[in-house]
Design an enzyme around this catalytic site. Structure first.
Site, PDB file in Angstrom:
ATOM      1  N   CYS A 175       0.396  -6.408   3.051  1.00  0.00           N
ATOM      2  CA  CYS A 175       0.506  -6.317   1.598  1.00  0.00           C
ATOM      3  C   CYS A 175       1.818  -5.697   1.138  1.00  0.00           C
ATOM      4  CB  CYS A 175      -0.691  -5.563   1.037  1.00  0.00           C
ATOM      5  SG  CYS A 175      -2.217  -6.446   1.408  1.00  0.00           S
ATOM      6  N   HIS A 315       1.539   0.509  -6.280  1.00  0.00           N
ATOM      7  CA  HIS A 315       0.820  -0.486  -5.480  1.00  0.00           C
ATOM      8  C   HIS A 315      -0.525  -0.731  -6.167  1.00  0.00           C
ATOM      9  CE1 HIS A 315      -0.115  -2.933  -2.075  1.00  0.00           C
ATOM     10  NE2 HIS A 315      -1.104  -2.181  -1.672  1.00  0.00           N
ATOM     11  N   GLU A 326      -2.530   6.965  -3.224  1.00  0.00           N
ATOM     12  CA  GLU A 326      -1.228   6.743  -3.860  1.00  0.00           C
ATOM     13  C   GLU A 326      -0.937   7.817  -4.906  1.00  0.00           C
ATOM     14  OE1 GLU A 326      -0.651   2.865  -5.594  1.00  0.00           O
ATOM     15  OE2 GLU A 326       1.516   3.189  -5.781  1.00  0.00           O
ATOM     16  N   LYS A 347      -1.244  -5.067 -10.899  1.00  0.00           N
ATOM     17  CA  LYS A 347      -2.409  -5.717 -10.296  1.00  0.00           C
ATOM     18  C   LYS A 347      -3.632  -5.664 -11.209  1.00  0.00           C
ATOM     19  CE  LYS A 347      -0.959  -5.033  -5.474  1.00  0.00           C
ATOM     20  NZ  LYS A 347       0.177  -4.079  -5.595  1.00  0.00           N
ATOM     21  N   HIS A 352      -4.260  -8.828  -6.776  1.00  0.00           N
ATOM     22  CA  HIS A 352      -3.365  -8.438  -5.683  1.00  0.00           C
ATOM     23  C   HIS A 352      -2.797  -9.731  -5.088  1.00  0.00           C
ATOM     24  CE1 HIS A 352      -1.519  -6.656  -2.349  1.00  0.00           C
ATOM     25  NE2 HIS A 352      -2.485  -5.861  -1.909  1.00  0.00           N
ATOM     26  N   PHE A 411      -2.303  -3.141   5.099  1.00  0.00           N
ATOM     27  CA  PHE A 411      -3.076  -3.019   6.336  1.00  0.00           C
ATOM     28  C   PHE A 411      -2.119  -2.916   7.520  1.00  0.00           C
ATOM     29  CE2 PHE A 411      -7.203  -5.540   5.147  1.00  0.00           C
ATOM     30  CZ  PHE A 411      -7.567  -4.506   4.313  1.00  0.00           C
TER      31      PHE A 411
END
Lengths: 427, 376
Positions: A175, A315, A326, A347, A352, A411
Site C-alpha cells: 500500500c 495514509h 498513524e 481515502k 484505499h 502490509f
C-alpha cells in the site's frame, strides 16, 4: 545555461512539471479537485460482479472506462494511460510517444483470473485440474493470456506507448507502492541518471477474489449502507478500509532542466523517507517506530524540520489499527503542534486505492498546495477521543500550504513518506 | 565520482544444494543438472534440493506463514547474511536496504480445480464463486501470495529494519534489482543492500502461464544453447541473494570481498529480430575493454531466437570466453535467474576460478541485462 540549483545536500532538485489523476470521482485533475473539495465520496455499491454472500458489497471502483468485461491488468493499464496522458501533456516534455525519461510504475501483482480459467476449462471434458488446464494451454490457442497476466506487462505497455527510456520498473511495496515509485524517480534524477521520470501508481484490481482476500483478513469495512459513509478515517466507529481504484501520475524533472525549457514548476519532491518494520506481516509495530522514523527521514532528506510542515496528507485507511498508529506516530514527530496541524485522509472519499494510493495522494497533495485549500476527511461525526487531531472534518478548508508530508504504510512492514513543497518563489 | 561496489555476501540454494561451495564446484566441474522429468511431465524441471529450514527460519510459526517461494527466498537471504557476517549485526541490519525481485505466490491448486468444476454446473456462477472462495481460501494464503511479502518475511525472520522494495516483471525484475542496487551504492544513496530473488518452479500455475505463451520445452532436458529441436524454458527452483556494499564500508569492517560489481546495465528493446543482440552488444561495449577470456554466465532462457542472439553477442564481445548457461546447472528461475547467475559468477571469482566475469540475460518476453564482475 541556467544556474546550477542544488538542494540542501548538494543534489539536483526534483521538480514536478506534470500531474494526472483518475479515480472513482472522475477523470482528470479538475473533476477530482471539484469532488474532493466538495467532500463527495466515490464509494458505491459494487455492480461489477455479484456480491451475494459477501460481507463487504461496496467499493470505489472506476466504472466509466469499459463497456464490457475486462481483466484487472487491463483496467490498471487504462487508468495509468489516462493519468500519464494528462501528466505528460501538462509537462509539455518530449514529443508524443517519445518521453525523454525513465518509467517507474507501481503496479498491482497479477495472476490469472477466473473468467480466463473458466475459458480454458470449457475445453476440458473430465476433471478441471491444472494438468487438464495445461493440456489446453499446450494447444497455444490462448496465447494473449500469457502477456495479459505477466507482472511486467502493464509497465511494458506504458513504456511502449509513451516511449520512456531505459528498463521500465514495475514495483510493489504493497500500500505504499505509489510513493515508492515517486521515490525511485527522485533517486534516479538525483543520481543524474535521467533528467526526467514518469512515476505512476495504478490499481484497477477490484474483483471478487481480491475483495474476498482482504475480507478474510478482516481488513475491510462492512458498514455497507450507505456506501458513501463507510470510510471514516480517524472516527471512533471506523471499522476497516474500502477498496478503491485509480491512478496517479507525476512527471518529475531535474529542476534546472525544467527551468531551462521554461516549464511551469508545479512543486518540488523535497524529501523521501522509508523504513521497514520487522514486526508482523499485516500489523505495524505498536510503538509506531518505523512510521516515526520514515517521517523523520523524509523531513531530514528534505532539509526541513517538523515546524516547516503545513499539512499532512494521511495514509488514513479507516482501519482501527492504522489510524491509531498513524496519529500516535504523528504526535511523536510533531509534538504539541499535532493538535492543530491539519491532517486529512483522501481515502474517506476515494477508498484505499492500494497500489496507486501513494501516487494518487501525492497528486492531490500538490493540488492542495497549488489551490491553498485542504480536502476534508468526510464522515467524521464520531471523533475518536483517543485521537485528538485536526482531521479537517467534513468541510474543505482554505489554508496557505507550502509543505505537505504525505504518508503511505503497507502490509509487509512498508513505510514510505514524501515531503512535497511549493516551487521556490524566485529561482 | 562513482564509488566502488563490492559483493560481500552470497546466498544460493537450488537443485544442486546450497551455499557458495556446492555451486562453485558444480560450475567448475560442469556438473550434470538434477532433472525431474516425471512429476510435471511433459515438462522437465529442476526441483529444489530439500532445505533444512530450521537453520535459517528457526520459528515453525514463520515457516507455516510462508509458501515455498518465500521460504526459499528467506533461506537464501539468510545464507547471504551469514556469508557477509551480518546476521548478528543489529546496527547493520537497521541500515540494510532490501531489494527483492519477485513474482507471486502459489495458487491453492485443489481449491481452483474444485471451484472450476463447480462453476460448470452452477446456476448462479457469481454467487457460487463467492461462497466457495469465502469458505475455501485460507486467510493467510493471500499473504503468502503477495509479491512484497517475500521482502516482508526476510525482514521479520532476519530482523532487518531497513526498508525494502520489491521489483516485479519476470526475469527483468532480477536485472532491475541488481542494477538499481549497484547504482544506489555507487551514487552514495545507500551503503549496504541485500538484493536477490527466489522462484519455486514446482508449481503448475506458473507452468500454465508460460505454456499459454508457448515458452516451455515439453521434451527431455537439453542444454540451453542446444534446444533448436524444441525451444523453450526448463524452469528450476532457485533462490539467490547477494550482499552489495560500498568498498569503503566493506574495508572498514574488514569484510571478505568476493568480487567487485563494476558495471550493471538494464535495457528494454522493442523486440524484433536482432534487437536482443544489439541491446547486449551496446551494454557490453559500455562496460569498457573486457578480458577476452572472461568467464560468461548466461541467464538465457532457451527460447530459440532470443537465446541465439544472446550467444552471438557474447561471442562477439568475449570471443575466448568460457560460456556457462546457468540454466544448464540449475534451470531457469525467472525472477531469480539473473541474481542466480550473478551469484554463480561471484562464487567463481571468489574461489579463484576466474578473474573477470560477465553475466548476461535476455528474458523470455521482455528486457535485457548484463553486469561485469572483476576481482576486488
Amino acid at each position: 545555461m541556467g544556474a546550477n540549483h542544488r538542494d540542501s545536500q548538494g543534489r539536483p532538485i526534483v521538480a514536478v512539471t506534470g500531474l494526472g489523476i483518475v479515480t472513482s470521482l472522475g477523470q482528470g485533475k479538475d473533476a477530482n479537485w471539484e469532488a474532493l473539495t466538495a467532500g463527495r465520496s466515490g464509494i458505491h455499491r459494487i455492480e461489477r460482479f455479484p456480491t451475494e454472500g459477501l460481507r463487504t458489497t461496496i467499493a470505489a471502483t472506476v466504472d466509466f472506462l469499459f463497456d464490457g468485461s475486462f481483466a484487472a491488468p487491463e483496467l490498471s493499464e487504462k487508468l495509468a494511460t489516462l493519468a500519464a496522458d494528462e501528466a505528460v501533456a501538462q509537462s509539455g516534455l518530449g514529443e508524443a510517444g517519445d518521453f525523454p525519461g525513465e518509467l517507474f510504475m507501481a503496479v498491482p501483482p497479477v495472476e490469472m483470473e477466473w473468467p480466463q480459467k473458466q475459458e480454458l476449462a470449457q475445453a476440458i471434458e473430465g476433471e478441471t485440474d491444472y494438468d487438464a488446464l495445461l493440456r489446453v494451454a499446450a494447444g497455444h490457442k490462448h496465447q494473449p493470456m500469457h502477456e495479459l497476466f505477466l507482472f511486467g506487462g502493464v509497465a511494458e505497455h506504458i513504456a511502449e506507448k509513451f516511449g520512456t527510456k531505459g528498463s521500465p520498473i514495475s514495483l510493489s511495496t504493497a500500500c505504499s507502492s505509489g510513493a515508492t515509485a515517486i521515490q525511485m524517480g527522485v533517486e534516479a534524477i538525483r543520481r543524474g541518471e535521467t533528467e526526467a521520470a514518469l512515476c505512476i501508481g495504478t490499481d484497477g484490481s477490484v474483483h471478487a477474489e481480491a475483495l474476498i482476500r482482504f475480507s478474510l483478513l478482516s481488513a475491510l469495512s462492512t458498514q455497507n449502507d450507505p456506501p458513501e459513509a463507510s470510510a471514516k478515517p480517524f472516527s471512533k466507529n471506523r471499522d476497516g478500509f474500502v477498496m478503491g481504484e485509480g491512478a496517479g501520475a507525476l512527471v518529475l524533472e531535474d529542476y534546472d532542466h525544467a527551468l531551462a525549457r521554461g516549464a511551469t514548476i508545479l512543486g518540488i519532491v523535497a524529501g523521501c523517507g522509508e523504513r521497514g518494520d520487522g514486526f508482523h506481516r499485516t500489523r505495524s509495530s505498536p510503538d509506531g517506530k518505523p512510521a516515526i522514523l520514515a517521517m523523520q527521514d523524509a523531513l531530514a532528506d528534505a532539509g526541513l524540520t517538523p515546524d516547516d510542515v503545513d499539512y499532512i496528507n494521511a495514509h488514513g485507511t479507516s482501519t482501527p489499527e492504522n489510524d491509531k498508529m498513524e496519529a500516535m506516530s504523528c504526535s511523536a514527530v510533531f509534538g504539541e503542534r499535532m493538535a492543530k496541524l491539519p491532517i486529512s485522509s483522501n481515502k474517506s472519499m476515494l477508498g484505499h486505492t492500494l497500489t496507486a494510493a501513494g501516487a494518487v495522494e501525492a497528486v492531490i497533495s500538490l493540488m492542495t498546495i497549488a489551490n491553498g485549500r485542504i480536502p476534508p476527511t468526510i464522515n467524521y461525526s464520531q471523533p475518536d477521543p483517543a485521537i485528538a487531531i485536526d482531521v479537517v472534518p467534513n468541510q474543505a478548508r482554505d489554508a496557505k500550504v507550502r509543505t505537505v508530508l504525505s504518508n503511505s504504510f503497507g502490509f509487509g512492514g512498508q513505510n514510505t513518506c514524501l515531503v512535497l513543497t511549493a516551487g521556490p518563489k524566485a529561482a | 565520482m562513482a564509488r566502488d561496489v563490492v559483493i560481500t555476501g552470497i546466498g544460493l540454494a537450488s537443485s544442486l544444494g546450497e551455499g557458495v561451495e556446492a555451486h562453485a564446484q558444480a560450475l567448475a566441474a560442469n556438473a550434470a543438472p538434477v532433472v525431474d522429468a516425471q512429476s510435471f511431465a511433459p515438462y522437465p524441471l529442476h526441483p529444489l534440493k530439500p532445505l533444512e529450514l530450521d537453520r535459517q527460519i528457526p520459528k515453525k510459526s514463520d515457516q507455516r506463514q510462508m509458501e515455498p517461494w518465500q521460504r526459499l527466498g528467506v533461506y537464501a537471504a539468510g545464507l547471504a547474511l551469514d556469508d557477509a557476517a551480518l546476521k548478528d549485526d543489529a546496527e547493520a541490519k537497521s541500515e540494510l536496504q532490501v531489494i527483492v525481485a519477485a513474482g507471486g505466490g502459489e495458487r491453492d491448486h485443489a481449491v481452483d480445480a474444485a471451484v472450476l468444476a463447480g462453476l460448470r454446473n452452477a446456476n448462479q456462477p457469481g454467487a457460487f464463486l463467492n461462497e466457495r472462495l469465502m469458505s475455501d481460501l485460507r486467510p493467510t494464503l493471500f499473504l503468502a501470495q503477495l509479491s512484497n511479502l517475500l521482502a516482508g518475511n526476510i525482514g521479520i525472520v532476519h530482523g532487518i529494519t531497513g526498508a525494502s522494495r520489491t521489483l516485479m516483471g519476470e526475469e527483468q525484475a532480477g536485472v532491475d534489482a541488481i542494477r538499481t542496487a549497484q547504482a544506489r551504492i555507487a551514487a552514495g544513496q545507500a551503503d549496504l543492500i541485500l538484493v536477490g530473488g527466489a522462484y519455486n518452479a514446482e508449481r503448475r500455475d506458473m507452468l500454465l502461464l508460460f505454456e499459454l505463451g508457448g515458452f516451455l520445452r515439453a521434451a527431455d532436458f537439453a542444454p540451453v544453447f542446444a534446444r533448436t529441436d524444441l525451444p523453450g524454458m526448463i524452469t528450476g527452483s532457485a533462490g539467490a541473494f547477494l550482499v552489495l556494499e560500498s568498498a569503503e564500508r566493506a574495508a572498514a569492517r574488514g569484510a571478505k570481498v568476493h568480487a567487485r560489481l563494476s558495471h550493471a546495465g538494464a535495457h528494454r528493446s522493442r523486440r524484433q529480430p536482432g534487437s536482443v543482440a544489439k541491446a547486449l552488444d551496446e551494454m557490453l561495449a559500455a562496460f569498457g575493454p573486457l578480458a577476452p577470456d572472461a568467464l560468461v554466465i548466461s541467464a538465457a532462457t532457451g527460447c530459440a531466437a532470443i537465446t541465439d542472439e544472446e550467444a552471438a553477442a557474447i561471442a562477439k564481445a568475449v570471443p575466448q570466453s568460457r560460456l556457462v548457461a546457468a540454466g544448464d546447472l540449475v534451470g531457469h528461475s525467472i525472477e531469480a535467474a539473473f541474481p542466480v547467475s550473478v551469484a554463480l559468477a561471484a562464487a567463481a571469482l571468489s574461489t579463484g576460478a576466474a578473474n573477470e566475469a560477465i553475466v548476461t540475460g535476455a528474458a523470455h518476453w521482455r528486457g535485457e541485462g548484463a553486469v561485469r564482475l572483476v576481482k576486488a
